[in-house]
Design a protein around this motif. Structure first.
Motif: not given
Length: 463
Positions: A144, A179, A141
């Motif tokens: 992101k 990721y 995150n």
């Protein structure tokens, strides 16, 4: 008739009865048959384990725990501050009856956790918090946020390019999720046959000699790594969203990256409008004697991923992220998950952080780390044919063993002969991960085990 088992430096405890032993053996057999995991040959006695001493439910034997659940245990087992308060027990029971969706349903427990987290570990320059279960998902995150940031910044300048690349380092371990699979590279077993992005990877110029950590300027190896990073930015103009690094590459072998090198990467990020992201899942929450390792190194990250000792994983963000008023932290639904962390973990973490403050455990981590490091240095001087490069920040202490075979043999002997849980990492490193509440007696016990085994392992006896 029960016997008594003595934990070193602790009160006696009753040994388990025969039924407990049978139940423990059965439980381990069931788990090994059906669950994908690497179970040690013990069943944790959650009630009788204490501090750095883990008790096997089947035998009643205490084991010196220098693994700390892979560095995730902030206070060890059954800290008095967690077990001696009926009011806290009642709060735990109430929280355990349900599991609210934290991102959408506010509770006093979550608010109190946030306030305590900011007071004990917070950074005024990083006011945003996002919570989730799992260190890898925390890193994911953070990435992101960086992708969102870079792509929006490109759009502001009329550049249609997506900012979807992550510049990262060799010997890095950032997790095993989607990721993070592309930035973890400590061993083929973590990534082989799994899809990965072709993201730029640069050398990782770790410096293990502590006397060289504060040398000004960049070493030759660091200069080469910075040049490789510059080349990556030139090769992928406007595509690199962030530079991702661990201040100490723990899984990679407790490899320490120096402050001048990390500051050079931070300056590169500022120059190329990429975010500087630090993965402090293993190095954060006071284990270095500082709230975060970046504080000790004088760095100013834009994003910090955290987990393990914080109990609740997540991302702390700010600084240049705030240059975008509609950044990913503030846009509704841009970052989210069903649970947004775990309310029971938040309740426990709040009490743990209060104990940090009351017992001055960051100071204890610094002091006990110095004691541990002094002992490792003495061992390396006494057995130079076996041990080298003793190093540490706070309680993140490690020493290199001549080769992987001897390191693994030492770990095995510590368990078989002394019931001590030691931990390897990297190619040949022996690392120690006690909780912040570790005592001088605990440290001395671990060093005593190491001293007992070094002559035999160095000479190759018992290989």
């Amino acid at each position: 008739m029960s016997t008594k088992v003595t934990l070193p430096g602790r009160d006696t405890i009753p040994a388990p009865d025969a039924q407990q032993a049978r139940d423990g053996d059965r439980a381990l057999a069931v788990l090994r048959r059906h669950v994908t995991a690497d179970f040690l040959d013990l069943i944790v006695d959650l009630e009788r384990s204490t501090g750095c001493w883990l008790v096997d439910l089947r035998t009643g034997r205490p084991h010196l725990d220098m693994m700390g659940y892979y560095g995730s245990s902030p206070l060890g087992h059954n800290h008095p501050g967690l077990v001696a308060d009926p009011r806290f027990d009642a709060e735990v029971l109430a929280a355990a009856r349900g599991k609210p969706s934290n991102p959408d349903f506010a509770t006093l427990i979550q608010a109190r956790f946030v306030e305590t987290f900011l007071r004990v570990l917070g950074d005024p320059e990083m006011p945003y918090l996002f919570f989730i279960d799992g260190g890898a998902l925390a890193v994911e995150n953070a990435l992101k946020v960086a992708f969102d940031y870079k792509t929006r910044r490109n759009a502001e300048r009329g550049i249609a390019t997506r900012g979807w690349r992550v510049l990262h380092l060799q010997h890095a371990f950032h997790g095993r999720s989607g990721y993070t699979m592309s930035v973890t590279n400590t061993g083929a077993k973590h990534t082989w046959a799994f899809p990965q992005f072709d993201w730029p990877r640069i050398p990782s110029p770790a410096v293990d000699r502590m006397q060289d950590w504060d040398t000004p300027g960049l070493t030759t190896e660091e200069q080469a790594a910075v040049a490789a990073a510059e080349a990556a930015f030139a090769r992928h103009p406007d595509e690199i969203a962030c530079v991702l690094a661990e201040p100490i590459q723990c899984e990679g072998g407790d490899r320490h990256l120096r402050a001048p090198f990390l500051r050079a990467l931070q300056e590169l990020c500022e120059r190329h409008d990429a975010l500087f992201v630090l993965d402090e899942v293993q190095t954060g929450a006071g284990v270095t004697g500082h709230p975060w390792a970046y504080r000790a190194l004088g760095l100013a990250p834009d994003l910090v991923a955290f987990g393990k000792k914080t109990q609740v994983c997540g991302v702390m963000g700010g600084r240049r992220v705030r240059d975008l008023p509609d950044n990913a932290f503030v846009l509704p639904g841009r970052l989210s998950s069903t649970w947004g962390g775990n309310i029971l973990d938040m309740l426990r973490a709040t009490r743990i952080l209060e104990i940090y403050e009351h017992d001055r455990l960051l100071d204890n981590a610094a002091a006990m780390g110095e004691r541990f490091l002094a002992g490792l240095r003495a061992c390396a001087e006494r057995w130079p044919g076996l041990l080298s490069a003793p190093r540490g920040r706070g309680l993140l202490c490690a020493v290199d063993v001549t080769d992987r075979r001897r390191r693994d043999h030492l770990v095995s002997l510590a368990w078989q002969r002394h019931g001590a849980l030691f931990l390897g990492c990297g190619e040949r490193t022996l690392r120690f991960r006690p909780p912040l509440s570790v005592t001088a007696d605990d440290v001395d016990a671990a060093l005593s085990v190491l001293r007992d085994l070094c002559p035999e392992v160095e000479s190759g006896v018992g290989d």
